[in-house]
Design a protein around this motif. Structure first.
Motif: not given
Length: 869
Positions: A83-108
């Motif tokens: 598991a990736l801490a950046a993708c499962d933090g409490d209250g966070g936006p989680g992660c996106q699958c971007d170019m086959n990489r797990c990256v932190p999501a960003v709000c718009a």
């Protein structure tokens, strides 16, 4: 200095970034972890990783990277012990699958964060309290106009540290006098001028304990019969322009009446029927309304822009060290810094947009190559000191005290300061992804980067919303040869030592409408830029993409190598941040002819569409529809620079055929000092032909170059589709410039399509002999270079080169002609001297002539003196 024309000024930042990325074989060091979860072990293939279904082996770093095909692949429920801490933090936006990489999501947008939070700098946070507001600024802060003029206002709020603040609630608007009526909600207000009044504080805005005002002058509603009242204002500050000369010219271009504007920027001039109405001021670009109906539109508002190169300045300093969520330990870092662009990009000089150029050395393989880059570009290795950069800015309003500025209002009215949004894009391009031929002659770096950047997850945007700076007279401007490379940038770049940026985390595609043609060939490249439109500041770039149109050359852009579909362009952008949240997004799509033609012509057609907001669509399954079509490029453009009739045109007559869907035509003359004369006309008048007025005595004729007497200025013709203007019902330039009309200051906001052709300045240069006094053999060949001129005597050609011999024996008045270049696209001709010609000090006069052999007007020639024994 002669400004270098740039075909795509809106998208210039991409060009720089790719030049920077064009380094050759440089050893790359493994990446660090993107998030707090460390990467896997070293690897050679995917099977070396702990679980090939959850990791892949990055060949650039030889390390295992968290892999994914869907967003669920990044979550703990799928990854288990990996598991990736950046993708499962409490209250966070989680992660996106971007170019086959797990990256932190960003709000718009705030809507991405739920009812109890707002989106600020790409993250969901608690709404900031209006009690944090320490100061504010209304834009525009000065308004001058006639009763009935509607004005949109925007308030910018800052906290005690001067940082941007975007409160969700607590903004109160108030009209302070009967001179305005209206109101506001949130950061925006709309007021209409009403009762006549002298300049006074008419609108107040309060946010917490911070308060700011807008000052208003309302002119009398009465305009005496038999003439026109003309109000002249500064397009970028709203201030009146006193002592401007307002001139009425007849159909022949002769002055019929003239008057100087008063302290309010207004002047009444006698005029009846169709006239040319012009405003002249030495500090501003000239503006002419051609064939203006003075009997119908008797109250006019003309917005002028300052001469772009009279003063120069901006910010400079070390390129910001952006803290990127996807940083790399040691890799090639690239970046560009610039300032927001107010109005249409064509209204800027290339120097004001890109900054002075400088030559830098780039490592390529085991050697070095030198390239010329704008001053805002940067290249360095992670861990090394970032280089210094400089970003030029345009004159505007002084929003805060500046060193050396005693009176901010005086500095604003004299063009000695400005406030813009400084932006920076920075990131890393893996060397393994760069084309091997990136620096080969003929390669388009802008196109290459536009293809590469959308596939990268390593680019970050940084912004400084309220950057104020001073401008000083440009060295050499008094001689008409401004040297921006010698200008000083007095203010330091506003980013901190460790600036927090927002990742370009929204990949999507844009469906490009059918491309137009230029001279029978489809425009061969397309660039898409995602921007945010900032009131009082201008457009701020947040992302980009590009596609070619060569395989095949047809109405559609080529198929993307990753997406495999023609007619779409992949784009990657960041959301609005650093105080620009809530401002409207704009999508700018430009098609270009690319390499300039032999005559120096550059063709561009651009669409500007509303962009609902950033969207995450890495596979391009839901392309953004521009909803518009390109305008065709104005191909048939003719202007007689001479005062006498010539070539089927009257003296100073301009003709242009433009797309029938256009509602406005702009013809812009620009001399070597960057000073302009803009003529506005409706499409029908452009096709019929109009006469550019003769300037009054003592006023510089900017259709020519002062520094080189008799040399024509550059000419650019634009066809614009402007919302709210329809020439078929009499709503052309006059409607735009009406006192209570849409407003010339808002032309960029109202324009959704523009097609431009920039015509080169005809020039002839000796290549051989290279210098005076050179010795030539009898009957030898000489060579002349031609630019800004299409060689040829057949249809489509503009003429030929004539070399006249003077002096010597057997030479006098002997004329040689050449109409065919020695090689396609080179613009060089070769002529053979007669064997009978000899003597010392023989003059060879190279002149450009039309197909009939008559010299161009004004004359374009260059002389060499040689010895022929």
């Amino acid at each position: 200095m002669s400004p270098t024309p740039r075909p795509l000024k809106l998208a210039c930042l991409a060009c720089v970034l790719l030049w920077l990325s064009g380094c050759g074989a440089m050893d790359e060091v493994p990446d660090e972890s993107v998030g707090p979860n460390p990467k896997g072990p070293h690897c050679a293939v995917d099977q070396d990783c702990p679980d090939p279904a959850l990791f892949f082996c990055d060949s650039a770093t030889a390390r295992c990277e968290p892999a994914c095909l869907t967003r669920e692949d990044c979550q703990a429920s799928r990854r288990g012990s990996y598991a990736l801490a950046a993708c499962d933090g409490d209250g966070g936006p989680g992660c996106q699958c971007d170019m086959n990489r797990c990256v932190p999501a960003v709000c718009a947008a705030d809507a991405d964060c739920g009812a109890d939070a707002v989106c600020r700098n790409g993250a969901c946070v608690a709404p900031p309290s209006e009690s944090l507001a320490a100061s504010c600024e209304v834009t525009p802060d000065v308004v001058v106009g006639a009763p009935g003029l509607a004005v949109d206002l925007q308030v910018w709020v800052r906290d005690a540290r001067g940082a941007p603040l975007v409160p969700r609630d607590g903004v109160t608007w108030e009209a302070l006098s009967p001179s305005v009526v209206g109101g506001g909600a949130g950061p925006r207000g709309r007021y209409t001028l009403s009762a006549p009044s002298a300049e006074h504080a008419a609108v107040s805005v309060r946010v917490g304990d911070a308060a700011c005002q807008a000052r208003v002058t309302v002119l009398s509603p009465d305009v005496p019969a038999g003439g026109v009242r003309v109000l002249v204002v500064d397009a970028l500050t709203g201030r009146p322009v006193p002592l401007a000369l307002v001139v009425v010219s007849d159909d022949d271009g002769d002055v019929a009446a003239a008057m100087v504007t008063n302290a309010d920027g207004a002047a009444w001039v006698p005029a009846e029927g169709d006239v040319a109405l012009s405003a002249f001021h030495p500090d501003f670009g000239y503006l002419t309304l051609s064939r203006h109906d003075a009997s119908d539109f008797r109250d006019v508002r003309l917005a002028l822009r300052r001469n772009p190169l009279d003063r120069f300045g901006g910010v400079q300093g070390r390129f910001p060290s952006v803290v990127a969520p996807l940083s790399t330990a040691t890799s090639l870092q690239v970046g560009l810094m610039g300032m927001s662009v107010p109005g249409l990009p064509s209204e800027l000089s290339p120097e004001s947009l890109l900054g002075p150029e400088r030559e830098v050395s780039l490592p390529v393989g085991s050697g070095q190559t030198r390239v010329t880059l704008p001053s805002g570009s940067a290249l360095w290795l992670t861990g090394a000191v970032a280089p210094d950069v400089a970003a030029p800015g345009l004159a505007g309003v002084c929003a805060e005290p500046l060193p050396g500025v005693v009176d901010a209002e005086l500095a604003t009215r004299t063009g000695a300061c400005g406030t813009r949004t400084v932006w920076a894009l920075t990131g890393a391009l893996p060397l393994k992804d760069l084309p091997l031929n990136v620096l080969e002659p003929g390669m388009d770096p802008l196109l290459q980067l536009g293809r590469l950047l959308p596939t990268s997850t390593r680019f970050v945007s940084a912004l400084a919303r309220d950057a104020s700076f001073t401008l000083a007279p440009t060295p050499g401007i008094l001689a008409g040869e401004p040297d921006v490379s010698a200008a000083e940038f007095a203010q330091a770049q506003p980013f901190g030592a460790e600036t927090s940026g927002v990742r370009l985390s929204f990949p999507f595609t844009v469906r490009v409408p059918p491309l137009p043609q230029f001279r029978g060939t489809y425009l061969d490249r397309t660039y898409a830029m995602a921007t945010v439109a900032v009131p009082g500041r201008g457009l701020v770039p947040l992302g980009l993409g590009a596609a070619a149109n060569v395989a095949p050359a047809d109405p559609n852009t080529d198929a993307d190598a990753r997406l495999g579909r023609p007619g779409v362009v992949a784009v990657r952008m960041a959301p609005a941040h650093q105080g620009l949240e809530g401002q409207p997004y704009r999508l700018v799509v430009s098609a270009s002819s690319g390499v300039r033609a032999q005559d120096g012509a550059v063709a561009t057609s651009t669409l500007v569409a509303d962009l609902p907001g950033p969207k995450f669509d890495p596979d391009g399954l839901r392309p953004v529809e521009a909803g518009l079509s390109f305008l065709s490029v104005p191909e048939f453009v003719r202007y007689n620079f001479d005062s006498d009739a010539h070539g089927g045109l009257d003296g100073r007559e301009l003709q242009a055929e433009v797309d029938a869907r256009a509602s406005l035509v702009r013809a812009e003359f620009t001399n070597r000092a960057g000073r302009r004369w803009t003529v506005l006309l409706d499409p029908d008048a452009a096709e019929d032909g109009v006469v550019v007025p003769r300037p009054p005595p003592g006023v510089e004729d900017r259709t020519y170059d002062v520094a080189l007497l008799g040399t024509r200025a550059r000419l650019q013709v634009e066809a614009l589709r402007v919302r709210g203007l329809d020439p078929r019902v009499g709503q052309g330039p006059a409607r735009l410039a009406a006192a209570v009309g849409p407003g010339m200051e808002r032309l960029a906001d109202l324009t959704d399509a523009v097609a431009v052709v920039g015509l080169g300045r005809p020039e002839v240069t000796w290549r051989h002999p290279e210098v005076d006094g050179q010795r030539l053999a009898r009957g030898s060949a000489v060579r002349v270079s031609v630019s800004g001129f299409r060689l040829g005597t057949q249809p489509g050609g503009e003429g030929q080169v004539r070399v006249t011999l003077r002096g010597g024996v057997g030479c006098q008045d002997h004329a040689l002609f050449a109409a065919e270049p020695v090689a396609p696209g080179r613009g060089e001709v070769e002529l053979e001297l007669p064997p009978s010609c000899s003597g010392l000090g023989v003059s060879l006069v190279a002149t450009l002539v039309d197909p009939e052999g008559d010299p161009l007007r004004p004359l374009v020639s260059e002389t060499r003196q040689v010895d022929i024994p």
